[in-house]
Design an enzyme around this catalytic site. Structure first.
Site, mmCIF file in Angstrom:
data_model
loop_
_atom_site.group_PDB
_atom_site.id
_atom_site.type_symbol
_atom_site.label_atom_id
_atom_site.label_comp_id
_atom_site.label_asym_id
_atom_site.label_seq_id
_atom_site.Cartn_x
_atom_site.Cartn_y
_atom_site.Cartn_z
ATOM 1 N N GLU A 1 -2.168 -32.216 -29.119
ATOM 2 C CA GLU A 1 -3.311 -31.488 -28.551
ATOM 3 C C GLU A 1 -3.434 -31.649 -27.043
ATOM 4 O O GLU A 1 -4.274 -31.032 -26.428
ATOM 5 C CB GLU A 1 -4.611 -31.940 -29.226
ATOM 6 N N ASP B 1 15.707 -9.132 -5.855
ATOM 7 C CA ASP B 1 15.266 -9.254 -7.236
ATOM 8 C C ASP B 1 13.879 -8.670 -7.448
ATOM 9 O O ASP B 1 13.097 -8.597 -6.516
ATOM 10 C CB ASP B 1 15.165 -10.734 -7.624
ATOM 11 N N PRO C 1 -1.156 -24.882 -21.738
ATOM 12 C CA PRO C 1 -1.708 -23.514 -21.748
ATOM 13 C C PRO C 1 -2.976 -23.384 -20.916
ATOM 14 O O PRO C 1 -3.417 -22.275 -20.624
ATOM 15 C CB PRO C 1 -2.018 -23.252 -23.228
HETATM 16 N N1 ADE Z 1 2.643 -26.336 -23.627
HETATM 17 C C1 ADE Z 1 2.149 -25.694 -24.684
HETATM 18 N N2 ADE Z 1 1.910 -24.408 -24.419
HETATM 19 C C2 ADE Z 1 2.282 -24.210 -23.106
HETATM 20 C C3 ADE Z 1 2.259 -23.106 -22.237
HETATM 21 N N3 ADE Z 1 1.834 -21.906 -22.620
HETATM 22 N N4 ADE Z 1 2.690 -23.298 -20.973
HETATM 23 C C4 ADE Z 1 3.104 -24.501 -20.564
HETATM 24 N N5 ADE Z 1 3.139 -25.584 -21.349
HETATM 25 C C5 ADE Z 1 2.722 -25.454 -22.612
#
Ligand code: ADE
Length: 247
Positions: A118, A170, A91
Site C-alpha cells: 500500500e 522526437d 500513483p
Molecule cells: N507504483 C504503483 N503504481 C505506480 C504508478 N502508477 N506510477 C509509479 N509508481 C507506481
C-alpha cells in the site's frame, strides 16, 4: 558533463535484468554515460525473515513498508554524497513526462525508490524529494515505472543516442507529436511515399513535416496544442489542416 548516477532501491533487483541489458540503456551503461546501481531493500533489515512490510495501524487491507529498512537504505546509499535526489514512485506522484525526463537527466544523482504493497510508512516521506507517477493506474510495484524512467532519461545523456538530431526531432521535444515516416519501398500495397519527400527540397520537406506534426497532434492529442506556443506559420498550417479535414 559528469555522468548521471542512478541508484534503484527495490525488493526485486532481478526485475531489471531485461530492461537494462538490451538496446539503448545497455549502450548507455557500456559507454559509461550512466552509472546504474541496484540495491536490495532486504539488505537493510535485521530480522531473520528480512521483513520489509507490516500491517497498517487502524486495520484494513494491504501491508505498509516499514520505515526502518528504508531509512537505513537511504542513508547507506547516499553516504558521502551531497546532491542525491530521492524519488518515490507511486500513483500519488506528479505525472512523468518528457519535460520531467529531461530535467531529471540533468541531475547528478538520483535514488529511485520502488514501493510495494500500500505504500511507505508516512514518516519516511520527509526523506523523499519528489513523488513521481507513471500514470493514472496502479502498478504492482514501482519497478516498471523505474525502468521506464531510466529508459526515457538516458536518451538525453550525451553520447547515448548517436544522432542528437533524432532526439531533438522526437515527439514531444517541441511539444508536438511526431510526423509520419517512410522508408523503402517507394510504393507499398498501393500506397506511395508522399512526393515532397522524394524531390530533395529541404525547405518543402521541413514545411511538410511541421504540418503533418501539427495534423497528428490536432487529430490525436488536441490537448497538447493548447500548451505549445505556435508560430504564425503554425497557425496558418492549422487553418489549412482544418480546411482539408472539412473538405
Ligand atoms: N507504483 C504503483 N503504481 C505506480 C504508478 N502508477 N506510477 C509509479 N509508481 C507506481
Amino acid at each position: 558533463m559528469s555522468k548521471l548516477r542512478i541508484d534503484i532501491l527495490t525488493l526485486f533487483p532481478e526485475y531489471f535484468q531485461g530492461p537494462f541489458t538490451v538496446s539503448i540503456v545497455k549502450r548507455a551503461v557500456t559507454k559509461k554515460a550512466v552509472d546504474l546501481r541496484l540495491h536490495q531493500l532486504r539488505d537493510w533489515t535485521d530480522d531473520k525473515h528480512h521483513t520489509t512490510d507490516d500491517v497498517p495501524y487502524g486495520g484494513g487491507a494491504g501491508m505498509v513498508m516499514k520505515p526502518e529498512p528504508l531509512t537505513k537504505a537511504f542513508a547507506a546509499i547516499k553516504r558521502g554524497r551531497k546532491k542525491v535526489k530521492t524519488i518515490f514512485l507511486s500513483p500519488q506522484g506528479k505525472p512523468f513526462d518528457h519535460a520531467m525526463a529531461q530535467r531529471l537527466a540533468k541531475e547528478k544523482s538520483l535514488l529511485l525508490v520502488c514501493g510495494h504493497y500500500e505504500g511507505l510508512d508516512e514518516r519516511v516521506m520527509s526523506q523523499i524529494d519528489e513523488e513521481v507517477s507513471l500514470g493514472d493506474y496502479v502498478l504492482t510495484g514501482g519497478e516498471p515505472a523505474a525502468a521506464v524512467m531510466v529508459d526515457a532519461m538516458v536518451r538525453f545523456l550525451p553520447g547515448v543516442v548517436g544522432d542528437r538530431d533524432s532526439v531533438e526531432k522526437d515527439s514531444f521535444f517541441n511539444g508536438l507529436l511526431d510526423y509520419p515516416h517512410y522508408t523503402r519501398p517507394r510504393s507499398y500495397r498501393g500506397q506511395d511515399v508522399p512526393e515532397v519527400l522524394l524531390n530533395g527540397n529541404h525547405a518543402h520537406i521541413e514545411r511538410w513535416r511541421r504540418k503533418e506534426s501539427l495534423r497528428n497532434t490536432f487529430l490525436k492529442r488536441p490537448d497538447l496544442l493548447k500548451k505549445v506556443s505556435l508560430t504564425e506559420g503554425d497557425k496558418k498550417l492549422l487553418v489549412e489542416i482544418e480546411k482539408e479535414l472539412q473538405g
